[in-house]
Design an enzyme around this catalytic site. Structure first.
Site, short mmCIF file in Angstrom:
data_model
loop_
_atom_site.label_atom_id
_atom_site.label_comp_id
_atom_site.label_asym_id
_atom_site.label_seq_id
_atom_site.Cartn_x
_atom_site.Cartn_y
_atom_site.Cartn_z
N GLU A 165 0.84 -1.21 0.00
CA GLU A 165 0.00 0.00 0.00
C GLU A 165 0.87 1.26 0.00
O GLU A 165 0.70 2.14 0.84
CB GLU A 165 -0.93 -0.01 1.23
N LEU A 166 1.76 1.37 -0.94
CA LEU A 166 2.76 2.44 -0.93
C LEU A 166 2.17 3.79 -1.30
O LEU A 166 1.55 3.97 -2.36
CB LEU A 166 3.90 2.09 -1.90
#
Length: 739
Positions: free
Chosen positions: A640-641
């Site tokens: 989930e960058l």
């Protein structure tokens, strides 16, 4: 056909010709060695960014993006960016337990199925997110499974005198055949405080009357309908009947409630409490006084328990008595059993004794610290069963507040849809409120006070919710008979929640076997204190439910085993958590938990690190995290960058630092995680557009595209990280384009 386009170093789109003949252009002769070629013309950053290809063309690994289902289905620009740049998607919300599980525990696949069909048309895969988490759960449904069983008091006064059982003297009751013993046992009934008749059949017992206790003679109105009811269980499988004196048929075959509607001589008993009901009609009565025999001697060596408070013979045609559907509405137990709430940092408590209505007993105390909308602070009571569609109910309660205030009542289903009864003005002295409530749906299972509109403290007492026809017979609306509240045991809660987990995981894995080949099985198991979460949260949010609280440390073991059992053999199953780069101790704790899970016989294929970071995140910690994760030998996935700039008015410097951080993460992931363990990188969200940030990182600019869906500098640097080089170094002033 490829054509060349020249980008001139100077603006020379046309020759400037003066209006008079004397003015002539003079050409300057320059040294050929100092002249530049088209390829040598320097490019501005915006030009470089625009000339980059789609992101996934630079990636040697799987490239994913976390998206909003609604935006993908309805926003063409948003969807095109996703389709062109990524290989797979993660659905940010709609694939979780909360939005998919209905109030009855079924799974509604429709919206996710529609989205997956569209993704497949565009050649994109789906990553399963997420199976077991403590947030975004249908907590109302799960809490309902383990909620106390509330048995309403009988619908009228009981004609049977049970005082001889309550005091243990058996006055008026006849132990006509005691078998191996008939006694009264404290605390052995339905609740921890109720008495039970304990009856034991002898070793030679073989006929119903071999173990028998008889009620006192009871007067009846022969023209009325009656209902005899009681709760019973047995330590071994048992069998019983009710026989009578004073009926036309004293040994009737009956439609026993406990046996599901079959007409038999007897009912069966088990170790689980069950209610037995017997209907008696006017034509059944021969005498105006009857006695009833509990005959439990069919089988030898069986121990039975009959709950004393629930033994009743009610005149169904007598004057109606109010049956309060709120089991704890007068708070005279000095507790808030059955009630719970949340929102706006509000608090709830029981008052001191003497602070109830009329300066007697207890009341419920609700405090809302800051004014907001009415439903921002709520107090909820879950009913034992849904209200009847279009049935009118009367609700009354006494209330006062520390200042003039507004209050709202609503009835709601497990999916937060409801009927509202607002505009209640509350003063500083006690006032009784009466509302007529008529459910618009047949799924209303929650009674709610919305008290977030006014900053104050409310005192509420003597809450009664009753069917209107029964309420009309009692203007003061006092419940005639207390409800029985039965708490489930820890073992029962474990069984119920375990079954709910299996139903959920089985349903998801089997339904999406053909479409989803990798899953977040367990999400965020470790707290910020680097210890496994225990679920002991004082005020959980309305969508929070902690599986670990009821299934223990092995809840993740169970989840991985179920996912493996019901999914594809080759599915890649992940555990996922956040702040692993910020809190190295948490990273180590997660790795230790993976070891524990596998020691218990489950297989974890990969570890996901969310990486919601910012421009100032410690880079050495990022490197240490990747090193630790790589050392496990597991697949490692950035799940989930995003990179926050930590301001709502970012400067060029903020964007530069953001871009550098994006590239740093990719560079270190590729350098420190062996290629065979690089499952892929997923960026979280498409753009900085406010539609994507109503509930996630508002007032920031964390994504690769800006609010207008234009590529940011971060796009270039992220692509360079994926490519392993500065892609733009090969760009020149001479462009190629298709015609």
């Amino acid at each position: 056909m490829k054509l060349n386009r020249i980008l001139p170093a100077l603006a020379m789109g046309s020759l400037l010709v003066a209006s008079c003949d004397e003015s002539k252009m003079e050409w300057e002769t320059r040294d050929p060695a100092s002249q530049i070629t088209t390829a040598e013309i320097p490019l501005a950053m915006a030009e470089k960014i625009s000339r980059y290809k789609a992101l996934n063309e630079y990636a040697e690994m799987k490239l994913g993006i976390g998206i909003d289902l609604t935006l993908y289905m309805e926003d063409e620009v948003y969807a095109n960016i996703v389709n062109e740049n990524f290989d797979e998607i993660t659905i940010g919300y709609h694939m979780k337990h909360g939005p998919m599980v209905t109030s009855k525990g079924d799974i509604n696949f429709n919206s996710v199925d529609e989205m997956i069909a569209k993704l497949k048309e565009n050649g994109l895969g789906v990553y399963g997110h997420t199976l077991v988490w403590h947030q975004n759960q249908n907590a109302s449904y799960l809490n309902g499974l383990i909620a106390p069983t509330i048995i309403p008091g009988p619908a009228g006064s009981s004609a049977i005198d049970i005082s001889g059982l309550e005091d243990g003297t058996f006055t008026g009751w006849e132990r006509s055949n005691p078998g191996a013993g008939i006694t009264i046992v404290d605390g052995a009934g339905l609740t921890s405080t109720s008495k039970a008749i304990k009856l034991i059949s002898s070793a030679t017992s073989s006929a119903a009357y071999n173990l028998q206790i008889k009620t006192p003679s009871t007067a009846v109105v022969k023209e009325h309908n009656y209902e005899l009811s009681f709760w019973i269980k047995s330590e071994q499988p048992g069998k019983g009947r009710i026989s009578f004196a004073g009926l036309e048929n004293n040994y009737p075959y009956k439609d026993w409630y406990a046996t599901g509607g079959s007409w038999t001589e007897a009912f069966e008993t088990t170790s689980t409490w069950q209610q037995v009901k017997i209907s008696l009609k006017p034509e059944d009565f021969k005498e105006a006084n009857i006695t009833m025999n509990f005959d439990l001697g069919y089988l030898p060596d069986v121990t039975y328990y009959i709950d004393v408070p629930t033994i009743s013979l009610v005149d169904k045609d007598g004057a109606p008595i109010v049956i309060n559907l709120i089991g704890n509405g007068n708070f005279e137990g000095g507790n808030l059993d059955g009630w719970g709430g949340w929102g706006n940092e509000s608090t709830r408590a029981i008052s001191a004794e003497g602070e109830g209505y009329g300066n007697k007993g207890y009341s419920m105390v609700l405090t809302n610290p800051t004014a907001a909308n009415n439903y921002s602070a709520q107090q909820v009571y879950t009913l034992s069963e849904a209200l009847t569609l279009d049935q009118e109910y009367t609700c009354t309660f006494w209330v006062k507040a520390t200042t003039a205030a507004k209050l709202q009542v609503q009835i709601q289903n497990a999916d937060y849809n409801g009927d509202y009864y607002g505009g209640i003005d509350v003063g500083t002295t006690w006032i009784q409120i009466e509302k007529t409530i008529k459910p618009s749906k047949d799924d209303r299972t929650k009674f709610i006070f919305d008290f977030g509109e006014t900053a104050c403290t409310f005192y509420i007492d003597d809450i009664v919710l009753a069917k209107k026809e029964s309420a009309a017979a009692s203007p003061k609306l006092k419940a005639a008979t207390a409800n029985t509240i039965i708490e489930k045991t820890a073992e029962e809660k474990t069984q119920l929640i375990g079954a709910a987990m299996e139903s959920w995981i089985k349903g998801m894995m089997e339904h999406y076997k053909g479409d989803v080949k990798a899953w977040d099985v367990v999400n965020e198991p470790i707290g910020d204190n680097a210890v496994l979460r225990d679920g002991n949260v004082s005020e959980p949010a309305s969508d929070e439910f902690y599986w670990v609280k009821y299934l223990g440390k092995d809840y993740a073991v169970t989840a991985f085993k179920l996912a493996r059992q019901y999914g594809n053999a080759e599915d890649v199953l992940f555990i996922n958590d956040y702040n692993l780069e910020h809190n190295i101790d948490k990273c180590k704790a997660l790795i230790e938990y993976v070891t524990y899970i596998e020691e218990k016989g489950a297989k974890v294929d990969g570890i996901g690190t969310q990486m919601h970071i910012n421009i100032n995140t410690n880079k050495e910690n990022i490197k240490e995290m990747f090193t630790l994760l790589a050392a496990t030998g597991k697949q490692v996935r950035i799940t989930e960058l995003d990179v926050q700039v930590q301001t709502d008015a970012p400067s060029a410097d903020h964007y530069q630092k953001q871009a550098e951080m994006y590239q740093f993460v990719v560079d270190q992931y590729k350098a420190l995680v062996p290629a065979a363990q690089q499952f892929g990188i997923t960026v979280w969200g498409v753009s900085d557009n406010e539609k994507e940030h109503e509930h996630w990182i508002p007032d920031d600019a964390p994504n690769l595209w800006d609010a207008k869906y234009e590529r940011k500098m971060a796009y270039k640097y992220f692509a360079d990280g994926l490519a392993g080089k500065d892609v733009s170094a090969d760009f020149s002033g001479e462009l190629e384009y298709d015609e």
